[in-house]
Scaffold this motif. Structure first.
Motif, mmCIF file in Angstrom:
data_model
loop_
_atom_site.group_PDB
_atom_site.id
_atom_site.type_symbol
_atom_site.label_atom_id
_atom_site.label_comp_id
_atom_site.label_asym_id
_atom_site.label_seq_id
_atom_site.Cartn_x
_atom_site.Cartn_y
_atom_site.Cartn_z
ATOM 1 N N GLN A 45 0.791 -1.069 0.018
ATOM 2 C CA GLN A 45 0.004 -0.012 -0.035
ATOM 3 C C GLN A 45 1.048 1.114 -0.047
ATOM 4 O OE1 GLN A 45 -3.478 0.541 -0.177
ATOM 5 N NE2 GLN A 45 -4.413 -0.849 1.450
ATOM 6 N N GLU A 59 -0.249 10.822 5.999
ATOM 7 C CA GLU A 59 -0.585 9.673 5.081
ATOM 8 C C GLU A 59 -0.386 8.457 4.954
ATOM 9 O OE1 GLU A 59 -0.692 12.541 0.863
ATOM 10 O OE2 GLU A 59 1.049 12.113 1.560
ATOM 11 N N ASP A 82 -2.571 7.093 7.940
ATOM 12 C CA ASP A 82 -3.884 6.826 7.234
ATOM 13 C C ASP A 82 -3.989 5.522 6.520
ATOM 14 O OD1 ASP A 82 -5.077 9.158 7.993
ATOM 15 O OD2 ASP A 82 -4.972 10.108 5.983
ATOM 16 N N ILE A 83 -2.789 5.146 5.745
ATOM 17 C CA ILE A 83 -2.675 3.839 5.295
ATOM 18 C C ILE A 83 -2.763 2.589 6.427
ATOM 19 C CG2 ILE A 83 -0.978 2.369 3.925
ATOM 20 C CD1 ILE A 83 -0.627 4.798 2.329
ATOM 21 N N ASP A 102 -4.299 2.857 9.154
ATOM 22 C CA ASP A 102 -5.427 2.533 9.928
ATOM 23 C C ASP A 102 -6.332 1.824 8.711
ATOM 24 O OD1 ASP A 102 -4.707 3.947 11.953
ATOM 25 O OD2 ASP A 102 -5.630 6.173 11.390
ATOM 26 N N ARG A 103 -6.138 2.190 7.687
ATOM 27 C CA ARG A 103 -7.006 1.544 6.362
ATOM 28 C C ARG A 103 -6.667 -0.002 6.637
ATOM 29 N NH1 ARG A 103 -5.948 6.260 3.196
ATOM 30 N NH2 ARG A 103 -4.675 4.861 1.714
ATOM 31 N N VAL A 104 -5.490 -0.283 6.675
ATOM 32 C CA VAL A 104 -5.153 -1.638 6.550
ATOM 33 C C VAL A 104 -5.608 -2.493 7.850
ATOM 34 C CG1 VAL A 104 -3.096 -3.486 6.483
ATOM 35 C CG2 VAL A 104 -2.933 -1.526 5.304
ATOM 36 N N ASN A 105 -5.635 -1.846 8.954
ATOM 37 C CA ASN A 105 -6.118 -2.384 10.343
ATOM 38 C C ASN A 105 -7.518 -2.467 10.192
ATOM 39 O OD1 ASN A 105 -3.754 -2.727 11.541
ATOM 40 N ND2 ASN A 105 -3.648 -0.517 12.449
ATOM 41 N N GLN A 106 -8.349 -1.388 9.724
ATOM 42 C CA GLN A 106 -9.869 -1.447 9.628
ATOM 43 C C GLN A 106 -10.163 -2.560 8.680
ATOM 44 O OE1 GLN A 106 -10.929 2.612 8.566
ATOM 45 N NE2 GLN A 106 -10.044 3.435 10.441
ATOM 46 N N ALA A 107 -9.444 -2.958 7.545
ATOM 47 C CA ALA A 107 -9.851 -3.769 6.742
ATOM 48 C C ALA A 107 -9.613 -5.209 7.241
ATOM 49 C CB ALA A 107 -9.161 -3.630 5.138
ATOM 50 N N ARG A 155 -12.116 -7.550 5.234
ATOM 51 C CA ARG A 155 -12.206 -7.249 3.869
ATOM 52 C C ARG A 155 -10.675 -7.197 3.418
ATOM 53 N NH1 ARG A 155 -14.139 -2.495 6.359
ATOM 54 N NH2 ARG A 155 -12.440 -1.131 5.780
ATOM 55 N N PRO A 168 -7.697 -3.059 -1.077
ATOM 56 C CA PRO A 168 -8.978 -2.942 -1.722
ATOM 57 C C PRO A 168 -8.524 -3.028 -3.276
ATOM 58 C CG PRO A 168 -8.169 -0.876 -0.673
ATOM 59 C CD PRO A 168 -7.407 -1.803 -0.239
#
Length: 318
Positions: free
Chosen positions: A257, A279, A282-283, A285-290, A295, A299
């Motif tokens: 990512q 940034e 943010d990446i 966080d997005r990986v952890n949330q996925a 998910r 993505p």
């Protein structure tokens, strides 16, 4: 005993962020592998040393990996720490702790020691081959796209293959996807290295390195990096689909990512473009949330599948 996590933090922000997510014993294996590679990089990049001295240092490091010789390692580490022409204090500190690093390496499980040693020796000897091509000022210039890919294979593609084999140790649940991982591993490494080369190309020229050949159109290199990162995404999703531990998936998803996001910056703004710290967070966080939500860790919206290159020939990188 040296603090290997502290060395990791001082020598690489990205891997200091990613490696702690790995499950044991893979975390320790990868930490030691990464730090040994940083030692090899220190000699490869020591442009102020004559070619022969850089090559000798790489070959000596390979010899120290071949057998556990604490007294020899301690003496050599003291000499290197005092003599290596390196402005980065962190790398000198790492050289000073080479005896502890090799003690820890030889204490790993024998299958891991044998695997890491064999692949590191391939990388170290490959680096020596490229150092042998530098001119009297220590400058390396790659010739064409094949030469660039050969270099990327030596310094990153082999590492991708090594990490894959470490993941497969004692993980029978990954056996079904092992061929898929092995096929994509060198492209994963190549993609990460190409992004770094494209990002750092202006600084490298100042320091006497030219990894982006004049004969290669920058757009062609950008396209190759994006295609390689498509293979990296497929690699991550194969791990995730096979039920690999969360930390193993995250360790691979984050560099993929981050490289994709960095590539977009470089495409838009040119060499020197970097992700802001916010940034990066943010990446993460997005990986952890996925992963929390089950998910895909990367993505589909952030990548564009493309036909892959044929597998790299080992002979082409020698």
């Amino acid at each position: 005993m040296a603090d290997f996590d502290a060395h990791l933090l001082k020598t690489s922000r990205t891997f200091a962020l990613c490696i702690p997510r790995l499950p044991e014993p893979t975390r320790r294996e990868v930490t030691l592998t990464y730090l040994l590679l940083r030692v090899a990089d220190t000699f490869e990049d020591a442009a102020a040393w004559p070619r022969a001295r850089r090559i000798a240092a790489l070959e000596r490091l390979g010899a120290l990996l071949a057998r556990h010789a604490p007294a020899e390692t301690a003496a050599q580490a003291r000499a290197w720490e005092a003599e290596v022409p390196c402005a980065w204090t962190a790398y000198r500190e790492l050289l000073a702790d080479l005896p502890d690093l090799l003690d820890a390496f030889f204490a790993l499980a024998p299958p891991a020691v044998e695997l890491i040693r064999a692949e590191l020796l391939r990388t170290i000897l490959g680096m020596a081959g490229y150092v042998a091509r530098t001119d009297e000022t220590g400058e390396l210039r790659l010739a064409d796209l094949a030469d660039l890919r050969g270099y990327c294979y030596v310094v990153a593609g082999i590492v991708g293959e090594l990490l894959t084999e470490l993941y497969l140790l004692e993980r029978p649940e990954l056996a079904a996807v092992a061929p898929r991982l092995r096929e994509r591993a060198p492209f994963f490494g190549e993609g990460l290295q190409l992004v770094n080369i494209l990002k750092d190309s202006a600084d490298d020229l100042v320091e006497g390195r030219c990894y982006l050949p004049a004969a290669v159109d920058r757009g062609e290199a950008l396209a190759l990096a994006r295609e390689d990162l498509c293979a990296a995404v497929e690699y991550v999703l194969a791990l995730q689909a096979a039920g690999a531990e969360r930390g193993l998936v995250a360790f691979n998803a984050l560099p993929a990512q981050l490289a994709l996001a960095t590539l977009e910056k470089v495409e838009a703004a040119g060499p020197g473009a970097k992700l802001r710290r916010s940034e990066v967070y943010d990446i993460v966080d997005r990986v952890n949330q996925a992963l929390d939500a089950g998910r895909p860790a990367v993505p589909p919206a952030v990548w564009d599948p493309a036909p892959h290159h044929p597998p790299l020939l080992r002979a082409a990188a020698s």
